[in-house]
Design a protein around this motif. Sequence first.
Motif, PDB file in Angstrom:
ATOM      1  N   LEU A 202       0.727  -1.197   0.092  1.00 27.08           N
ATOM      2  CA  LEU A 202       0.002  -0.129  -0.010  1.00 27.08           C
ATOM      3  C   LEU A 202       0.989   1.144  -0.185  1.00 27.08           C
ATOM      4  O   LEU A 202       1.788   1.537   0.836  1.00 27.08           O
ATOM      5  CB  LEU A 202      -0.764   0.101   1.497  1.00 27.08           C
ATOM      6  CG  LEU A 202      -1.732   1.273   1.422  1.00 27.08           C
ATOM      7  CD1 LEU A 202      -3.029   1.172   0.586  1.00 27.08           C
ATOM      8  CD2 LEU A 202      -2.043   1.533   2.946  1.00 27.08           C
ATOM      9  N   ASP A 203       0.586   2.143  -1.025  1.00 26.44           N
ATOM     10  CA  ASP A 203       1.484   3.477  -1.112  1.00 26.44           C
ATOM     11  C   ASP A 203       0.508   4.367  -0.884  1.00 26.44           C
ATOM     12  O   ASP A 203      -0.167   5.027  -1.845  1.00 26.44           O
ATOM     13  CB  ASP A 203       2.288   3.467  -2.304  1.00 26.44           C
ATOM     14  CG  ASP A 203       3.085   4.583  -2.378  1.00 26.44           C
ATOM     15  OD1 ASP A 203       3.000   5.345  -1.491  1.00 26.44           O
ATOM     16  OD2 ASP A 203       4.121   4.597  -3.411  1.00 26.44           O
ATOM     17  N   LEU A 204       0.481   5.285   0.372  1.00 22.55           N
ATOM     18  CA  LEU A 204      -0.597   6.209   0.706  1.00 22.55           C
ATOM     19  C   LEU A 204       0.006   7.463  -0.159  1.00 22.55           C
ATOM     20  O   LEU A 204      -0.809   8.494  -0.091  1.00 22.55           O
ATOM     21  CB  LEU A 204      -0.538   6.477   2.279  1.00 22.55           C
ATOM     22  CG  LEU A 204      -1.023   5.347   2.950  1.00 22.55           C
ATOM     23  CD1 LEU A 204      -1.287   5.562   4.543  1.00 22.55           C
ATOM     24  CD2 LEU A 204      -2.606   4.937   2.410  1.00 22.55           C
ATOM     25  N   CYS A 205       1.095   7.557  -0.630  1.00 20.11           N
ATOM     26  CA  CYS A 205       1.587   8.742  -1.324  1.00 20.11           C
ATOM     27  C   CYS A 205       1.194   8.804  -2.782  1.00 20.11           C
ATOM     28  O   CYS A 205       1.471   9.658  -3.516  1.00 20.11           O
ATOM     29  CB  CYS A 205       3.217   8.667  -1.233  1.00 20.11           C
ATOM     30  SG  CYS A 205       3.664   9.071   0.441  1.00 20.11           S
ATOM     31  N   VAL A 206       0.772   7.609  -3.112  1.00 18.04           N
ATOM     32  CA  VAL A 206       0.259   7.438  -4.668  1.00 18.04           C
ATOM     33  C   VAL A 206      -0.685   8.358  -5.154  1.00 18.04           C
ATOM     34  O   VAL A 206      -0.437   8.759  -6.264  1.00 18.04           O
ATOM     35  CB  VAL A 206      -0.090   5.777  -5.029  1.00 18.04           C
ATOM     36  CG1 VAL A 206      -1.507   5.951  -4.628  1.00 18.04           C
ATOM     37  CG2 VAL A 206       0.233   5.417  -6.518  1.00 18.04           C
ATOM     38  N   VAL A 207      -1.512   8.833  -4.457  1.00 16.34           N
ATOM     39  CA  VAL A 207      -2.507   9.910  -4.984  1.00 16.34           C
ATOM     40  C   VAL A 207      -1.820  11.142  -5.260  1.00 16.34           C
ATOM     41  O   VAL A 207      -1.880  11.862  -6.113  1.00 16.34           O
ATOM     42  CB  VAL A 207      -3.591  10.089  -3.747  1.00 16.34           C
ATOM     43  CG1 VAL A 207      -4.446  11.262  -4.108  1.00 16.34           C
ATOM     44  CG2 VAL A 207      -4.353   8.687  -3.787  1.00 16.34           C
ATOM     45  N   LEU A 208      -0.727  11.411  -4.127  1.00 19.35           N
ATOM     46  CA  LEU A 208      -0.023  12.738  -4.170  1.00 19.35           C
ATOM     47  C   LEU A 208       0.771  12.550  -5.590  1.00 19.35           C
ATOM     48  O   LEU A 208       0.834  13.457  -6.387  1.00 19.35           O
ATOM     49  CB  LEU A 208       1.042  12.737  -3.066  1.00 19.35           C
ATOM     50  CG  LEU A 208       1.620  14.280  -2.631  1.00 19.35           C
ATOM     51  CD1 LEU A 208       0.223  14.861  -2.247  1.00 19.35           C
ATOM     52  CD2 LEU A 208       2.496  14.083  -1.714  1.00 19.35           C
ATOM     53  N   LYS A 209       1.521  11.342  -5.831  1.00 19.73           N
ATOM     54  CA  LYS A 209       2.057  11.132  -7.124  1.00 19.73           C
ATOM     55  C   LYS A 209       1.184  11.294  -8.060  1.00 19.73           C
ATOM     56  O   LYS A 209       1.785  11.906  -9.429  1.00 19.73           O
ATOM     57  CB  LYS A 209       2.856   9.571  -7.170  1.00 19.73           C
ATOM     58  CG  LYS A 209       4.099   9.566  -6.244  1.00 19.73           C
ATOM     59  CD  LYS A 209       4.524   8.209  -6.229  1.00 19.73           C
ATOM     60  CE  LYS A 209       5.466   7.876  -5.035  1.00 19.73           C
ATOM     61  NZ  LYS A 209       5.381   6.578  -4.724  1.00 19.73           N
ATOM     62  N   LYS A 210       0.171  10.706  -8.173  1.00 24.21           N
ATOM     63  CA  LYS A 210      -0.818  11.136  -9.290  1.00 24.21           C
ATOM     64  C   LYS A 210      -0.998  12.427  -9.805  1.00 24.21           C
ATOM     65  O   LYS A 210      -1.078  12.812 -10.655  1.00 24.21           O
ATOM     66  CB  LYS A 210      -2.095  10.291  -8.827  1.00 24.21           C
ATOM     67  CG  LYS A 210      -2.429   8.922  -9.493  1.00 24.21           C
ATOM     68  CD  LYS A 210      -3.771   8.497  -9.169  1.00 24.21           C
ATOM     69  CE  LYS A 210      -3.748   6.851  -9.198  1.00 24.21           C
ATOM     70  NZ  LYS A 210      -4.960   6.321  -8.430  1.00 24.21           N
ATOM     71  N   THR A 211      -1.252  13.254  -8.601  1.00 26.53           N
ATOM     72  CA  THR A 211      -1.452  14.594  -8.692  1.00 26.53           C
ATOM     73  C   THR A 211      -0.444  15.355  -9.457  1.00 26.53           C
ATOM     74  O   THR A 211      -0.462  16.096 -10.395  1.00 26.53           O
ATOM     75  CB  THR A 211      -1.991  15.349  -7.635  1.00 26.53           C
ATOM     76  OG1 THR A 211      -1.125  15.206  -6.550  1.00 26.53           O
ATOM     77  CG2 THR A 211      -3.373  15.143  -7.172  1.00 26.53           C
ATOM     78  N   THR A 212       0.905  14.948  -8.995  1.00 25.79           N
ATOM     79  CA  THR A 212       1.947  15.369  -9.600  1.00 25.79           C
ATOM     80  C   THR A 212       2.059  15.067 -11.111  1.00 25.79           C
ATOM     81  O   THR A 212       2.713  15.779 -11.963  1.00 25.79           O
ATOM     82  CB  THR A 212       3.145  15.244  -8.722  1.00 25.79           C
ATOM     83  OG1 THR A 212       3.416  13.862  -8.424  1.00 25.79           O
ATOM     84  CG2 THR A 212       3.366  15.982  -7.711  1.00 25.79           C
ATOM     85  N   ASP A 213       1.694  13.604 -11.138  1.00 22.82           N
ATOM     86  CA  ASP A 213       1.782  13.275 -12.646  1.00 22.82           C
ATOM     87  C   ASP A 213       0.813  14.018 -13.681  1.00 22.82           C
ATOM     88  O   ASP A 213       1.264  14.448 -14.697  1.00 22.82           O
ATOM     89  CB  ASP A 213       1.621  11.875 -12.618  1.00 22.82           C
ATOM     90  CG  ASP A 213       2.415  10.868 -12.331  1.00 22.82           C
ATOM     91  OD1 ASP A 213       3.645  11.363 -12.167  1.00 22.82           O
ATOM     92  OD2 ASP A 213       2.393   9.695 -12.232  1.00 22.82           O
ATOM     93  N   VAL A 214      -0.348  14.351 -13.076  1.00 22.15           N
ATOM     94  CA  VAL A 214      -1.274  15.108 -13.900  1.00 22.15           C
ATOM     95  C   VAL A 214      -0.569  16.566 -14.161  1.00 22.15           C
ATOM     96  O   VAL A 214      -0.813  17.172 -15.319  1.00 22.15           O
ATOM     97  CB  VAL A 214      -2.518  15.211 -12.925  1.00 22.15           C
ATOM     98  CG1 VAL A 214      -3.454  16.383 -13.713  1.00 22.15           C
ATOM     99  CG2 VAL A 214      -3.433  13.883 -13.105  1.00 22.15           C
ATOM    100  N   ALA A 215      -0.233  17.117 -12.971  1.00 17.80           N
ATOM    101  CA  ALA A 215       0.565  18.569 -13.192  1.00 17.80           C
ATOM    102  C   ALA A 215       1.451  18.402 -14.354  1.00 17.80           C
ATOM    103  O   ALA A 215       1.595  18.988 -15.245  1.00 17.80           O
ATOM    104  CB  ALA A 215       0.883  18.883 -11.849  1.00 17.80           C
ATOM    105  N   MET A 216       2.387  17.267 -14.374  1.00 18.62           N
ATOM    106  CA  MET A 216       3.559  17.205 -15.228  1.00 18.62           C
ATOM    107  C   MET A 216       2.879  17.202 -16.649  1.00 18.62           C
ATOM    108  O   MET A 216       3.352  17.651 -17.681  1.00 18.62           O
ATOM    109  CB  MET A 216       4.126  16.009 -14.934  1.00 18.62           C
ATOM    110  CG  MET A 216       5.364  16.066 -13.928  1.00 18.62           C
ATOM    111  SD  MET A 216       6.716  16.772 -14.380  1.00 18.62           S
ATOM    112  CE  MET A 216       7.465  15.009 -15.020  1.00 18.62           C
ATOM    113  N   LEU A 217       1.698  16.127 -16.873  1.00 17.81           N
ATOM    114  CA  LEU A 217       1.259  16.095 -18.144  1.00 17.81           C
ATOM    115  C   LEU A 217       0.660  17.425 -18.799  1.00 17.81           C
ATOM    116  O   LEU A 217       0.766  17.820 -19.910  1.00 17.81           O
ATOM    117  CB  LEU A 217       0.015  14.957 -17.773  1.00 17.81           C
ATOM    118  CG  LEU A 217      -0.149  14.082 -18.924  1.00 17.81           C
ATOM    119  CD1 LEU A 217       1.086  13.152 -19.226  1.00 17.81           C
ATOM    120  CD2 LEU A 217      -1.508  13.300 -18.878  1.00 17.81           C
TER     121      LEU A 217
END
Length: 269
Positions: A202-217
């Motif tokens: 379980l990676d609780l930081c994955v949502v945070l990573k997702k949002t940074t991914d979206v920002a990058m995109l």
Amino acid sequence: MPEASGWLLRRSGASPAWLLLPGLVLMAVCSPHAGTVAAGTACVPRCYCSESEGKTVRCSHLRLTSVPAGIPNDTRRLYLDYNQLASVPADAFLGLPLLAELDLSHNHLSTLEPAAFRGLAPSLKFLDLSHNRLVTLDPEALAGLTARSNLTSNPWHCDCALQSTLPRLDLEPVSLTGIVCHTAEPNDTDVRGQALLLTKDLDLCVVLKKTTDVAMLVTMFAWFAMVISYLVYYVRANQEDARRHLEYLKSLPSRQGKSEESSTISTVV
Ligand SMILES: *[C@@H]1O[C@H](CO)[C@@H](O)[C@H](O)[C@H]1NC(C)=O
Ligand SMILES: *[C@@H]1O[C@H](CO)[C@@H](O)[C@H](O)[C@H]1NC(C)=O
Ligand SMILES: *[C@@H]1O[C@H](CO)[C@@H](O)[C@H](O)[C@H]1NC(C)=O
């Protein structure tokens, strides 16, 4: 012995109860607790102090709501468990350079000030914060401490911050099962009621990573759009130029030059 006491009784004419009294007084004076008080060592009021293997100060079960003042600076073990401490203020244990063991378990601690344990880093070996009301952990509060910590039995709010802070601490083995999530962020993960350190995948930081991914995109898309629109503009402008150039060539009087030029232009265009 019975003969002697009988003789004593007869001589003083007193009842056995009166004979017991001096004995009780003597016992009270000789008990270790009373002994330290009587010796007048600079110890904390109401706490029990002893000198076995370095100074030990026990202030357990005293309903304390704040860390008592006047803890001797040569204290090596400090027990403040089973009290009503709600927070540990900054510099609460400053000036205890030998403190190796600190027990704050079974209190009402919900926050630790960032500088709560300042000054303890070099000496502290064991820190017990179990059975409190800790929800989050300020990484600052335990920064620099190498003490083995017991963080079990707290109502932890499991989120990215907690999940990334815990691996940096030296935790008691009991933490594996003892750090249980009371609430979680993101809320939809079913980690509530589970031991955080046992949920390996379980990676609780994955949502945070997702949002940074979206920002990058989004950023990349914006750049891409800019480049494309610049290219389109460039091609249009050049087409305009080429057309103008062509018109100019057509209007030239020389026949041969005109045909030559226009053929090369048409191949280019
Ligand atoms: C404790 O304080 C006394 C008096 O200020 C000082 O002499 C002593 O060195 C201190 N002990 C430690 C362990 O810091
Ligand atoms: C840590 O805390 C738990 C709960 O209070 C206790 O059972 C355990 O013995 C503690 N571990 C140590 C090493 O003190
Ligand atoms: C999280 O989920 C629980 C139960 O599903 C709900 O009671 C609670 O209100 C939710 N909290 C937030 C912040 O959405």
